[in-house]
Design an enzyme around this catalytic site. Structure first.
Site, PDB file in Angstrom:
ATOM      1  N   GLU A 157       0.820  -1.218   0.000  1.00 44.28           N
ATOM      2  CA  GLU A 157       0.000   0.000   0.000  1.00 44.28           C
ATOM      3  C   GLU A 157       0.856   1.272   0.000  1.00 44.28           C
ATOM      4  OE1 GLU A 157      -2.868  -0.307   3.186  1.00 44.28           O
ATOM      5  OE2 GLU A 157      -4.201  -1.458   1.901  1.00 44.28           O
ATOM      6  N   GLU A 313      -6.657  -7.762  -0.495  1.00 46.00           N
ATOM      7  CA  GLU A 313      -7.105  -7.677   0.894  1.00 46.00           C
ATOM      8  C   GLU A 313      -8.549  -7.223   0.939  1.00 46.00           C
ATOM      9  OE1 GLU A 313      -4.906  -5.115   3.454  1.00 46.00           O
ATOM     10  OE2 GLU A 313      -2.969  -5.718   2.645  1.00 46.00           O
TER      11      GLU A 313
HETATM   12  C1  GLA Z   1      -4.219  -2.439   4.939  1.00 44.74           C
HETATM   13  C2  GLA Z   1      -2.857  -3.075   5.133  1.00 44.74           C
HETATM   14  C3  GLA Z   1      -2.901  -4.280   6.002  1.00 44.74           C
HETATM   15  C4  GLA Z   1      -3.793  -4.044   7.184  1.00 44.74           C
HETATM   16  C5  GLA Z   1      -5.163  -3.674   6.701  1.00 44.74           C
HETATM   17  C6  GLA Z   1      -6.168  -3.484   7.811  1.00 44.74           C
HETATM   18  O1  GLA Z   1      -4.922  -2.985   3.915  1.00 44.74           O
HETATM   19  O2  GLA Z   1      -2.268  -3.411   3.905  1.00 44.74           O
HETATM   20  O3  GLA Z   1      -1.589  -4.556   6.434  1.00 44.74           O
HETATM   21  O4  GLA Z   1      -3.270  -3.022   7.952  1.00 44.74           O
HETATM   22  O5  GLA Z   1      -5.065  -2.462   6.021  1.00 44.74           O
HETATM   23  O6  GLA Z   1      -7.441  -3.194   7.319  1.00 44.74           O
END
Ligand code: GLA
Ligand code: GLA
Length: 682
Positions: A157, A313
């Site tokens: 991210e 995710e």
């Molecule tokens: C992001 C991060 C993860 C985690 C999620 C929690 O997507 O990439 O590591 O912190 O948020 O929702």
């Protein structure tokens, strides 16, 4: 057709990949065997490992400890679970920040941000760039031939917490970026309009990032800064990617995107990776979160050119980072997951496999909850794994759409710069309103750049494209001339890519195409609404428009401009260009877009007539079609609390039952029909 059959790289994981972030380092090693066994039970086929493992993988600079990861990789290989191996560079360890304090990011206000959370690095830091590429290289060399290795997951991210850094190192790199963009200072001074407020530069050394200023900073400096920051994070990605690619040229490489994330221009990023992957979390308190989900999924498919993508995710239930973290309702996990698949995802993954016991995310749901396997979440997770197996044949097919919405990150950045006519013009509000109206009409959307080839689309929406180049404006004009139906919102075509106003009357770049001339904006007060002669309603904005070739569709009844045109249309070549001068409310937007779809021959949920009644109440059932070689798949996702019957003929894949003429979908349920050949041809 499978995605691996196309010429794009795709992990060697069959069907629709299923899994999540796996952080075994947070648990004693004797739990790992149970993890792997339960993954088997759930049907997990791919896990992302190592995202936050830097501190454990590299205990001291240049000295690596891969022992524990070797054991994890071996266990996963033995279980035939593919690994999306992270380069572990998203969170530098404390020793790194201690040794290279200048790598810690600095805010606009000049505050240093410290380690202790995650992502505490300056994207321009040379120490960070060197250490992160070294770690990526060490991982690549270690695991290049490991049987579990399915793909690479660079960083995590980008920009999520640290999208920009205002330190002196960043300033120097920004100057270099500007030299490349402008060549010389004269061009920079011209582009930035530095004749204004005594801002003329006589040396590049005088140029700095847009740090805290007494009043509004130079808008073009701010806009270029946003471009630079997106490019600089991309440079971090590319540096790691190149190291990986040199060692494992055949393996796909991704980094996880975050949907409609403002700081990073994913359209310009996506061509640099092999597969687009995305993290999507619903906002529990938002009643339209399922519509936002579809929008994000469509955007992520679109930035990747329509190719299959990875949902990297999502949460099985609650997250930990909203003010009130709502658990998902029964069935929501399946609906949300299959919404992504319907919109082109060939992988459904979660953050994370096992809910953490310690740390800031311990109240974030996982596939395996704190309460263990005798839980609703676990049962829904395993059921989802089984459902995805039944949909294996869908992998590689592509989503069909004949309507597009123009999306442009620089236009987003520019329209939200300060000192504008109204703070209520927010880019996402406009895009969402347009998207949502199409969603309720059950029209599947692609997102496109303003300079994209639009010939495949019957209708194109242009929500507040404030910044536009002359070539992009010409592209949209050609689209309409060739028979396209375009609908453009207020505050579009206002400035060029340097944020200089297109002169001669608004909306400068689109004046001719739309056949209008606007001499003054009349923004509305907060919550003020205006009534239109056709019964519609608007807010936020009005403007004083004179038609120059356009026909008036409807006028204002009240507000600052009673009697003046509110919506116009102009026949241009074989097409039509509509212009909307206010922020229409949802029913008015739906009605307008329904009429335009009808005229353009786009099927909508409502009867194919010009008569129209608001359908917001009835909406809530999405139908999306994915088409592969010789087969087409109709996804029906029922977000309502009523059962529905939707026309379809073929085989419903989740239940394995035939659908003759229609498919029955339970309240809150999902159906996926492999359509019979005759239905496909129709
Ligand atoms: C992001 C991060 C993860 C985690 C999620 C929690 O997507 O990439 O590591 O912190 O948020 O929702
Ligand atoms: C003040 C300043 C001017 C201008 C106006 C704008 O009066 O002196 O330079 O910025 O505000 O309203």
């Amino acid at each position: 057709m499978t995605a691996s059959g196309s010429n794009r790289r795709w992990p060697r994981v069959p069907g629709i990949a299923f899994g999540g972030d796996y952080n075994p380092e947070q648990w004693p090693e004797d739990i790992w065997a149970e993890d792997i066994a339960l993954m088997g039970e759930a049907g997990v086929s791919m896990v992302t490992v190592g995202v936050f493992s830097w501190a454990l993988l590299e205990p001291a600079e240049g000295s690596y400890d891969f022992g524990w990861l070797d054991r994890v990789m071996d266990l996963l290989a033995a279980a035939d679970i593919g690994v999306d191996l992270a380069t572990a560079t998203a969170s530098p360890p404390p020793w790194f920040s201690h040794r290279y304090p200048e790598s810690l990011p600095v805010t606009r206000e000049g505050h240093r941000v410290w380690q202790g959370g995650r992502q505490a690095y300056c994207p321009s830091s040379t120490a960070y760039r060197a250490a992160s590429t070294a770690l990526a290289g060490a991982l690549a060399n270690r695991y290049a031939t490991h049987p579990a290795l399915a793909m690479w997951h660079v960083n995590n991210e980008y920009g999520c917490h640290t999208a920009e850094c205002f330190c002196d190192v960043s300033a120097a790199v920004f100057r270099r970026w500007l030299r490349e963009r402008y060549g010389d200072l004269d061009r920079l001074n011209e582009a930035w309009g530095t004749a204004f407020w005594s801002q003329h530069y006589y040396s590049f050394d005088e140029v700095i990032p847009p740090r805290l200023t007494p009043t509004w900073g130079n808008p073009t400096q701010n806009l270029d800064w946003k471009r630079f920051c997106s490019d600089e994070l991309l440079a971090c990605f590319i540096a790691e990617r190149d190291v990986l690619r040199a060692v494992t040229p055949e393996l796909p490489i991704t980094t996880n995107f975050m949907g409609a994330f403002k700081p990073v221009d994913y359209f310009s990023w996506a061509p640099h990776e092999d597969i687009v992957s995305d993290d999507h979390y619903i906002v529990g308190a938002d009643p339209a979160n399922h519509v936002r989900l579809s929008m994000s999924a469509d955007l992520m498919r679109s930035v990747g050119g329509g190719n299959p993508w990875i949902l990297m995710e999502q949460s099985t239930s609650a997250v930990n980072w909203q003010p009130r973290n709502l658990a998902k309702a029964p069935g929501q996990l399946k609906r949300n997951s299959l919404q992504h698949v319907a919109r082109g995802a060939d992988a459904v993954c979660f953050f994370q496999w096992r809910a953490s016991r310690r740390g800031a995310e311990k109240f974030h749901s996982g596939m395996l909850p704190h309460a263990g396997t005798d839980t609703r979440v676990w049962r829904e997770v395993t059921a989802l794994g089984a459902d995805l197996k039944r949909l294996a044949e869908v992998a590689g097919s592509r989503v069909e759409s004949d309507v597009a919405i123009v999306w442009d990150w620089p236009a987003w950045w520019a329209v939200e710069l300060d000192s504008h006519p109204s703070i209520d013009v927010r880019y996402l509000d406009l895009v969402r309103a347009t998207y949502e109206a199409f969603w309720h009409l059950d029209v599947t959307i692609d997102f496109v750049r303003p300079d994209a080839d639009l010939s495949a689309y019957k209708v194109v929406g242009v929500p507040s494209l404030y910044l536009v180049s002359d070539s992009a404006a010409a592209n949209l004009t050609r689209y309409v001339e060739a028979g396209g139906h375009l609908v453009c919102n207020f505050f579009s075509g206002i400035v060029d890519p340097n944020d200089a106003v297109w002169l001669g009357g608004y909306p400068g770049a689109f004046r001719q195409l739309l056949g209008v001339r606007v001499e003054e904006f009349y923004p509305l007060l907060e919550h003020q609404t205006v009534t239109l002669a056709d019964g519609g309603s608007g807010g936020v904005w009005t403007e004083m428009l004179t038609p120059v070739g356009a026909q008036v569709v409807t006028t204002y009844v009240d507000g600052p401009l009673p009697g003046w045109p509110a919506v116009t249309r102009r026949d241009v070549g074989a097409g039509v260009a509509h212009y909307v001068t206010t922020f229409l409310d949802a029913p008015s937007t739906q009605r307008l877009l329904h009429g335009i779809c009808h005229a353009a021959g786009v099927a909508t949920r409502s009867p194919k007539t010009e008569s129209w009644a608001p359908i917001i109440e009835a909406a809530g059932v999405e139908t999306i079609r994915r088409r592969g070689d010789g087969a087409s798949y109709l996804f029906v996702i029922n977000h309502t609390d009523r059962e529905v019957d939707v026309p379809a003929t073929g085989v419903e894949l989740l239940s394995g039952t035939p659908a003759t003429d229609s498919v029955h979908v339970a309240a809150g349920g999902v159906a996926v029909v492999r359509e019979a050949a005759t239905a496909v041809a129709g």
